[in-house]
Design an enzyme around this catalytic site. Structure first.
Site, PDB file in Angstrom:
ATOM      1  N   HIS A  55      -6.101   3.339  -3.862  1.00  0.00           N
ATOM      2  CA  HIS A  55      -6.106   3.480  -2.401  1.00  0.00           C
ATOM      3  C   HIS A  55      -6.472   4.924  -2.033  1.00  0.00           C
ATOM      4  CE1 HIS A  55      -5.013   2.098   1.562  1.00  0.00           C
ATOM      5  NE2 HIS A  55      -3.854   2.738   1.655  1.00  0.00           N
ATOM      6  N   ASP A  88       0.814  -1.211   0.000  1.00  0.00           N
ATOM      7  CA  ASP A  88       0.000   0.000   0.000  1.00  0.00           C
ATOM      8  C   ASP A  88       0.855   1.272   0.000  1.00  0.00           C
ATOM      9  OD1 ASP A  88      -1.915  -1.908   0.392  1.00  0.00           O
ATOM     10  OD2 ASP A  88      -2.811  -0.994   2.167  1.00  0.00           O
ATOM     11  N   HIS A 113      -5.226   9.617   0.654  1.00  0.00           N
ATOM     12  CA  HIS A 113      -5.050   8.761   1.822  1.00  0.00           C
ATOM     13  C   HIS A 113      -5.509   9.467   3.106  1.00  0.00           C
ATOM     14  CE1 HIS A 113      -3.311   5.815   4.572  1.00  0.00           C
ATOM     15  NE2 HIS A 113      -3.099   5.038   3.540  1.00  0.00           N
ATOM     16  N   HIS A 121       3.560  -2.373   3.200  1.00  0.00           N
ATOM     17  CA  HIS A 121       3.649  -1.013   2.628  1.00  0.00           C
ATOM     18  C   HIS A 121       4.970  -0.873   1.872  1.00  0.00           C
ATOM     19  CE1 HIS A 121       0.656  -0.647   5.836  1.00  0.00           C
ATOM     20  NE2 HIS A 121       0.154   0.360   5.154  1.00  0.00           N
TER      21      HIS A 121
END
Ligand SMILES: [Zn+2]
Length: 456
Positions: A130, A79, A134, A231
């Site tokens: 995503h 991510d 964010h 990540h």
């Protein structure tokens, strides 16, 4: 004839076995071929094609369903990228092991580094989104803002890819997994598949890379399979990933690459129970109660009243120990067992002093007070009685004060004075006091006492 048929069956068995061996060899060759020069690489064991619309919410951290993986199969997800410094290293580490993963990219990162998104695609990974910025608490955003975050994220990554969205998957992960119903409904309406995860490795926390590796392996071992959340913008993840991939290989885990179904590539056939992390089986206890069947009663009849001895609490001990209580019962139902009181505590007295016998006058109630008490009405003057009680509790009535004084004199061995009688607070007096209160008159000592406000 029978013999020939048996030979035919055996031939088919051998053919199937040989074909199976060839297929197994071919699949191993495919992995090796996918990773030239690295025959010992972890590789990617298979590609799973999924239909997002058929399974819009996946990942057992939050949802009932997850990817239909076999035991030992792992899906890697990264991510928050692309961030050139670390994302490029992640891509290199994965390439060295011929491992394919899914990248949930952030729109703003894609705008800043469009080349990074193209590198992810060109390396054969799945590109997913995503949100645009964010947001730290997606679930608390007004729904319209949340929708914009989703839409702008998709638009920015699509623009970075420069292919009109051809390579962008409809896979979406909510930042911080901060879901709410509105976000999920909107994602579903857009044909997105919301990916939670099956386990994280806490690589966004301030922990060591060793800790990231250990958590990934421990949680995978506990799950047996699943979607791992990592990540690609964290240096500790860059440091941990080679060891994670090494240990996955050493422990026999297999990497699965997930892609969305399309007209050219139909979804991998699966059974509904494969989408549950622990499908019900004879070896796994079910965590949900089975449905209660609906019984159809052909006929109903009145049941006989239970016998005395059939009630659960009515055991022999109760009947024996409390026989008299059972006799006193109403309608044949015995009273329950008496609760045993706690034993009285014996307090040892440190010392005793002999006090003189109080004189008889101490206990005398003045005749006037007794008359006044007897003369009080039972209900008509309840409010007045309460006020009388309040006043008397605060200030002892005159006869009581006399009694107290006489008591003190008796204790001291002095002669006791005859009791002086206070004015009787009979019904008429009280009536007059209430009347005076209403009319504003203040002409009686008794009335003053009655109307004194309560303390506090
Ligand atoms: Zn994130």
């Amino acid at each position: 004839m029978a013999g020939n048929r048996w030979v035919g069956v055996r031939m088919r068995c051998w053919t199937a076995l040989v074909l199976g061996l060839v297929a197994g060899f071919a699949s191993k060759s495919a992995i090796a071929a996918d990773c030239p020069g690295r025959p010992d690489a972890l590789g990617t064991s298979r590609t799973l094609v999924v239909d997002p619309k058929a399974h819009p919410l996946i990942g057992t951290m939050q949802y009932r369903e997850t990817l239909p993986l076999d035991d030992g199969e792992v899906v890697l997800t990264f991510d928050d990228g692309p961030l050139p410094k670390y994302s490029s290293q992640i891509l290199d580490i994965l390439a060295a092991q011929c491992v394919k993963a899914t990248f949930f990219t952030v729109g703003r990162q894609a705008q800043a580094n469009p080349e990074g998104v193209r590198k992810v695609r060109d390396a054969g990974h799945t590109v997913a989104t995503h949100t645009m910025n964010h947001p730290s608490a997606m679930h608390r955003l007004p729904l319209e803002r949340a929708r914009q975050e989703i839409d702008n994220g998709i638009a920015s990554v699509t623009a970075a890819l420069g292919d009109n969205g051809a390579a962008l998957s409809p896979f979406f992960r909510i930042p911080g997994l901060a879901r709410n119903d509105g976000i999920e409904e909107y994602a579903k309406s857009k044909g997105l598949q919301v990916w939670s995860a099956d386990f994280p490795a806490d690589d966004w926390r301030n922990v060591s890379s060793t800790r990231v590796h250990d958590l990934a392996m421990q949680r995978l071992a506990a799950n047996g399979k699943g979607i791992l959340l990592l990540h690609d913008i964290q240096p500790r993840t860059v440091a941990a990933l080679p060891r994670i991939l090494h240990d996955l290989k050493a422990r026999g885990y297999r990497i699965v690459h997930v892609v969305p179904a399309s007209a050219e590539q139909p979804a991998t056939p699966t059974e509904p129970q494969q989408w549950l992390l622990h499908p019900p089986s004879e070896n796994i206890a079910i965590s949900r109660w089975p449905k209660i069947p609906r019984f159809a009663f052909a006929e109903t009849s009145a049941l006989a009243a239970p016998q005395l001895t059939e009630s659960w609490w009515n055991d022999g001990a109760v009947l024996g120990a409390n026989f008299d209580r059972t006799k006193r019962s109403a309608r044949g139902v015995p009273l329950p067992r008496e609760a045993p009181w706690p034993r009285e505590i014996q307090v040892a007295q440190a010392g005793t002093a002999t006090l003189p016998v109080p004189a008889a006058g101490v206990f005398e109630i003045a005749e006037g007070l007794r008359v006044a008490m007897q003369g009080m009405p039972s209900s008509a003057q309840h409010a007045d009685r309460v006020r009388v009680a309040q006043v008397e509790a605060e200030r002892p009535a005159k006869p009581a004060r006399i009694a107290v004084r006489n008591g003190r004199r008796a204790m001291a061995g002095k002669p006791v004075h005859p009791a002086r009688v206070a004015a009787p607070a009979n019904r008429n007096t009280l009536k007059r006091a209430v009347h005076d209160k209403k009319t504003g008159r203040r002409n009686s000592r008794h009335q003053e006492a009655l109307l004194e406000p309560a303390p506090g």
